[in-house]
Write a protein that holds these residues in place. Structure first.
Motif, PDB file in Angstrom:
ATOM      1  N   LYS A  64      -3.360  -7.127  -3.122  1.00  0.00           N
ATOM      2  CA  LYS A  64      -2.677  -5.830  -2.933  1.00  0.00           C
ATOM      3  C   LYS A  64      -1.549  -5.669  -3.937  1.00  0.00           C
ATOM      4  O   LYS A  64      -1.349  -4.600  -4.502  1.00  0.00           O
ATOM      5  CB  LYS A  64      -2.127  -5.711  -1.504  1.00  0.00           C
ATOM      6  CG  LYS A  64      -3.172  -5.401  -0.492  1.00  0.00           C
ATOM      7  CD  LYS A  64      -3.750  -4.037  -0.759  1.00  0.00           C
ATOM      8  CE  LYS A  64      -4.820  -3.718   0.240  1.00  0.00           C
ATOM      9  NZ  LYS A  64      -5.542  -2.506  -0.093  1.00  0.00           N
ATOM     10  N   GLN A 119       2.055   6.574  -7.051  1.00  0.00           N
ATOM     11  CA  GLN A 119       1.038   7.518  -7.516  1.00  0.00           C
ATOM     12  C   GLN A 119       1.473   8.961  -7.305  1.00  0.00           C
ATOM     13  O   GLN A 119       1.175   9.838  -8.110  1.00  0.00           O
ATOM     14  CB  GLN A 119      -0.290   7.282  -6.790  1.00  0.00           C
ATOM     15  CG  GLN A 119      -1.020   6.054  -7.266  1.00  0.00           C
ATOM     16  CD  GLN A 119      -2.293   5.831  -6.475  1.00  0.00           C
ATOM     17  OE1 GLN A 119      -2.305   5.855  -5.256  1.00  0.00           O
ATOM     18  NE2 GLN A 119      -3.386   5.603  -7.190  1.00  0.00           N
ATOM     19  N   GLU A 158       0.831  -1.208   0.000  1.00  0.00           N
ATOM     20  CA  GLU A 158       0.000   0.000   0.000  1.00  0.00           C
ATOM     21  C   GLU A 158       0.863   1.254   0.000  1.00  0.00           C
ATOM     22  O   GLU A 158       0.573   2.231  -0.715  1.00  0.00           O
ATOM     23  CB  GLU A 158      -0.945  -0.003   1.201  1.00  0.00           C
ATOM     24  CG  GLU A 158      -2.049  -1.037   1.082  1.00  0.00           C
ATOM     25  CD  GLU A 158      -2.877  -1.190   2.348  1.00  0.00           C
ATOM     26  OE1 GLU A 158      -2.434  -0.750   3.440  1.00  0.00           O
ATOM     27  OE2 GLU A 158      -3.968  -1.771   2.247  1.00  0.00           O
ATOM     28  N   SER A 211       3.980   1.529  -1.141  1.00  0.00           N
ATOM     29  CA  SER A 211       4.621   1.641  -2.451  1.00  0.00           C
ATOM     30  C   SER A 211       3.649   2.180  -3.490  1.00  0.00           C
ATOM     31  O   SER A 211       4.017   2.991  -4.343  1.00  0.00           O
ATOM     32  CB  SER A 211       5.150   0.278  -2.903  1.00  0.00           C
ATOM     33  OG  SER A 211       6.260  -0.076  -2.148  1.00  0.00           O
ATOM     34  N   GLU A 212       2.427   1.726  -3.405  1.00  0.00           N
ATOM     35  CA  GLU A 212       1.381   2.195  -4.321  1.00  0.00           C
ATOM     36  C   GLU A 212       1.199   3.707  -4.195  1.00  0.00           C
ATOM     37  O   GLU A 212       1.169   4.435  -5.192  1.00  0.00           O
ATOM     38  CB  GLU A 212       0.091   1.462  -3.967  1.00  0.00           C
ATOM     39  CG  GLU A 212      -1.126   1.813  -4.729  1.00  0.00           C
ATOM     40  CD  GLU A 212      -2.330   1.070  -4.163  1.00  0.00           C
ATOM     41  OE1 GLU A 212      -3.346   1.745  -3.927  1.00  0.00           O
ATOM     42  OE2 GLU A 212      -2.262  -0.147  -3.947  1.00  0.00           O
ATOM     43  N   LYS A 213       1.118   4.195  -2.964  1.00  0.00           N
ATOM     44  CA  LYS A 213       0.948   5.639  -2.736  1.00  0.00           C
ATOM     45  C   LYS A 213       2.154   6.429  -3.238  1.00  0.00           C
ATOM     46  O   LYS A 213       2.000   7.492  -3.838  1.00  0.00           O
ATOM     47  CB  LYS A 213       0.719   5.908  -1.249  1.00  0.00           C
ATOM     48  CG  LYS A 213      -0.633   5.473  -0.752  1.00  0.00           C
ATOM     49  CD  LYS A 213      -0.760   5.673   0.742  1.00  0.00           C
ATOM     50  CE  LYS A 213      -2.057   5.075   1.250  1.00  0.00           C
ATOM     51  NZ  LYS A 213      -2.141   5.066   2.705  1.00  0.00           N
ATOM     52  N   LYS A 255      -3.109  -5.080  -7.327  1.00  0.00           N
ATOM     53  CA  LYS A 255      -3.668  -3.729  -7.396  1.00  0.00           C
ATOM     54  C   LYS A 255      -2.547  -2.719  -7.609  1.00  0.00           C
ATOM     55  O   LYS A 255      -2.674  -1.796  -8.417  1.00  0.00           O
ATOM     56  CB  LYS A 255      -4.448  -3.403  -6.121  1.00  0.00           C
ATOM     57  CG  LYS A 255      -5.042  -2.004  -6.140  1.00  0.00           C
ATOM     58  CD  LYS A 255      -5.784  -1.686  -4.866  1.00  0.00           C
ATOM     59  CE  LYS A 255      -6.332  -0.278  -4.951  1.00  0.00           C
ATOM     60  NZ  LYS A 255      -6.288   0.418  -3.691  1.00  0.00           N
ATOM     61  N   MET A 256      -1.451  -2.898  -6.894  1.00  0.00           N
ATOM     62  CA  MET A 256      -0.328  -1.992  -7.038  1.00  0.00           C
ATOM     63  C   MET A 256       0.214  -2.038  -8.465  1.00  0.00           C
ATOM     64  O   MET A 256       0.485  -1.003  -9.075  1.00  0.00           O
ATOM     65  CB  MET A 256       0.779  -2.338  -6.047  1.00  0.00           C
ATOM     66  CG  MET A 256       1.930  -1.360  -6.066  1.00  0.00           C
ATOM     67  SD  MET A 256       3.245  -1.836  -4.963  1.00  0.00           S
ATOM     68  CE  MET A 256       3.926  -3.212  -5.852  1.00  0.00           C
ATOM     69  N   ILE A 260      -2.086  -0.138 -10.732  1.00  0.00           N
ATOM     70  CA  ILE A 260      -1.925   1.304 -10.550  1.00  0.00           C
ATOM     71  C   ILE A 260      -0.631   1.764 -11.212  1.00  0.00           C
ATOM     72  O   ILE A 260      -0.586   2.817 -11.843  1.00  0.00           O
ATOM     73  CB  ILE A 260      -1.989   1.689  -9.059  1.00  0.00           C
ATOM     74  CG1 ILE A 260      -3.444   1.573  -8.602  1.00  0.00           C
ATOM     75  CG2 ILE A 260      -1.441   3.089  -8.817  1.00  0.00           C
ATOM     76  CD1 ILE A 260      -3.669   1.765  -7.146  1.00  0.00           C
TER      77      ILE A 260
END
Length: 153
Positions: free
Chosen positions: A128, A71, A64, A66-68, A131-132, A135
């Motif tokens: 997760k 982005q 999560e 890393s995803e943020k 999802k990453m 994204i």
């Protein structure tokens, strides 16, 4: 001059990849000593999995985070490169190593999942991770479309 340009590019790639993939890189760096020790001693998986950072909840948080970061920072990296280069091919050449590093980190974590985690734990983490990756592809656009993470479903 060529050496200075090459060195600057290497620093840019390393800085950018670290900015985006730091949580994944940290997870892999923390796991390496335990895994190297276990491989050498034959002591099994217990010691690695006993570490707090290897718990499923923490691994989900890592993805999560890393995803943020991706982005938030990948568009800024692209904008920075666009300031100096207006040729799409050149920009892709400059950004591709960053994308490869990020996807390489994801692949390495996925390998750890397959080796060290139960199928139930993998099922908890994999959404997760996927999802990453989606994204990354959405935010990264054409820079990420050619990259893929091998899945052993």
């Amino acid at each position: 001059m060529e050496d200075a340009l090459r060195d600057g590019f290497k620093e840019f790639v390393a800085f950018s990849a670290d900015l985006i993939a730091k949580p994944l890189m940290s997870f892999i760096a923390k796991s390496k000593p335990f895994r190297d020790f276990e491989e050498g001693s034959g002591s099994g998986k217990g010691n690695f999995r006993a570490q707090a950072f290897t718990q499923v909840e923490r691994l989900i948080e890592t993805f999560e985070e890393s995803e943020k970061l991706f982005q938030s920072f990948f568009p800024k990296i692209i904008n920075s490169v666009n300031l100096y280069f207006d040729n799409r091919a050149t920009i892709e050449i400059l950004v591709n190593p960053i994308v490869q590093i990020v996807f390489g980190e994801v692949s390495e974590v996925e390998s750890l999942l397959d080796e060290e985690y139960s199928s139930q734990e993998i099922r908890m983490v994999k959404p997760k991770m996927e999802k990453m990756v989606e994204i990354f592809k959405e935010v990264g656009g054409s820079f990420c479309k050619e990259q893929k993470v091998e899945r052993n479903d």
